[in-house]
Enzyme design. Structure first.
Site, PDB file in Angstrom:
ATOM      1  CE1 TYR A 116      78.433 -78.661  38.366  1.00 34.81           C
ATOM      2  CE2 TYR A 116      77.607 -76.321  39.251  1.00 34.81           C
ATOM      3  CZ  TYR A 116      77.707 -77.596  38.170  1.00 34.81           C
ATOM      4  OH  TYR A 116      76.436 -77.552  37.497  1.00 34.81           O
ATOM      5  CE  LYS A 118      78.694 -76.871  35.312  1.00 37.02           C
ATOM      6  NZ  LYS A 118      78.601 -77.296  33.909  1.00 37.02           N
TER       7      LYS A 118
END
Length: 248
Positions: A153, A157
């Site tokens: 994740y 990002k």
């Protein structure tokens, strides 16, 4: 003069829904998306959209065909798109040693690849029509700092943050601004189970100097600002809405 328009992804609940409502209150007509557009009924029925034009559109960021169709439908419904808000994404909490190739591919396909190619659609549209525009991408403090269990994740990002910088430079001559917002933990319905555990809640709060979680309304206010004319000289920036987390 016609109202400004915005395409906001991932709007059935949580941050995306609050962002869409904030933009509506700021005078934007909206294209709002979710994988299943039928889940957008509550949003479309909200009183804040009563005097705004709003269209719901199905969008699967893992599918290029869906991306192209959703963007074309947004333009057809609203006439043009002035602002793109990249909010949709998925999460993965897993130690690096346990991440499978399928885990990686599924998250990157949505959070990074799909977001890039939707933004490409917006850029092509804005450049072709010569009106400029703004991209606001919801990143995360996980893209700025290290934390265990959220590597994939965070990598995605971080990629969105670098995408923002690259777009800001490449598209500046066309009057297109690109900025990102990096929130710390936001109080949303999807976090309810995690935050109901006192130990987990204390651990997460312990990382935030302000001692409280970010609200969806605070993120939405940042989106409205970065999307609008008052931020006309702001591009290529990452606004950390994080209670001081990244200042440590």
């Amino acid at each position: 003069m016609s109202a400004p328009t915005a395409l906001v992804t991932g709007t059935s609940t949580g941050i995306g829904k609050v962002i869409a409502l904030a933009l509506a209150r700021a005078g934007y007509d909206l294209a709002v998306t979710e994988i299943d557009a039928d889940h957008l009924g509550d949003l479309l029925a909200h009183p804040d959209l009563r005097d705004r034009k709003a269209v719901s559109i199905g969008l699967d960021l893992a599918s290029q065909a869906s991306i192209e169709a959703a963007f074309a439908s947004s333009v057809a419904a609203l006439g043009r798109i002035d602002v793109l808000v990249n909010n949709a994404g998925c999460a993965l909490i897993r130690p690096v040693v346990d991440v499978t190739r399928a885990d990686w591919d599924a998250l990157i396909a949505v959070n990074l690849t799909g977001t890039f190619f939707l933004t490409q659609q917006f850029g092509r549209h804005a450049i072709a029509h010569g009106r400029g525009g703004a991209v606001v991408t919801i990143a995360s403090t996980h893209g700025l700092t290290g934390i265990a269990g959220r590597a994939v994740y965070g990598i995605a990002k971080a990629g969105l943050i670098q995408m923002t910088r690259m777009l800001a430079i490449e598209w500046a001559p066309h009057g297109i601004r690109a900025n990102a917002i990096a929130p710390a933990t936001v109080l949303t319905p999807s976090r309810a189970d995690t935050l109901s555990d006192p130990a987990a809640r204390a651990r997460m709060l312990g990382r935030i100097p302000s001692g409280r979680f970010v609200t969806p309304e605070e993120v939405a206010a940042a989106v409205v600002y970065l999307a609008g004319p008052d931020a006309g000289s702001i591009t290529g920036q990452v606004l950390a809405v994080d209670g001081g987390l990244t200042a440590q």
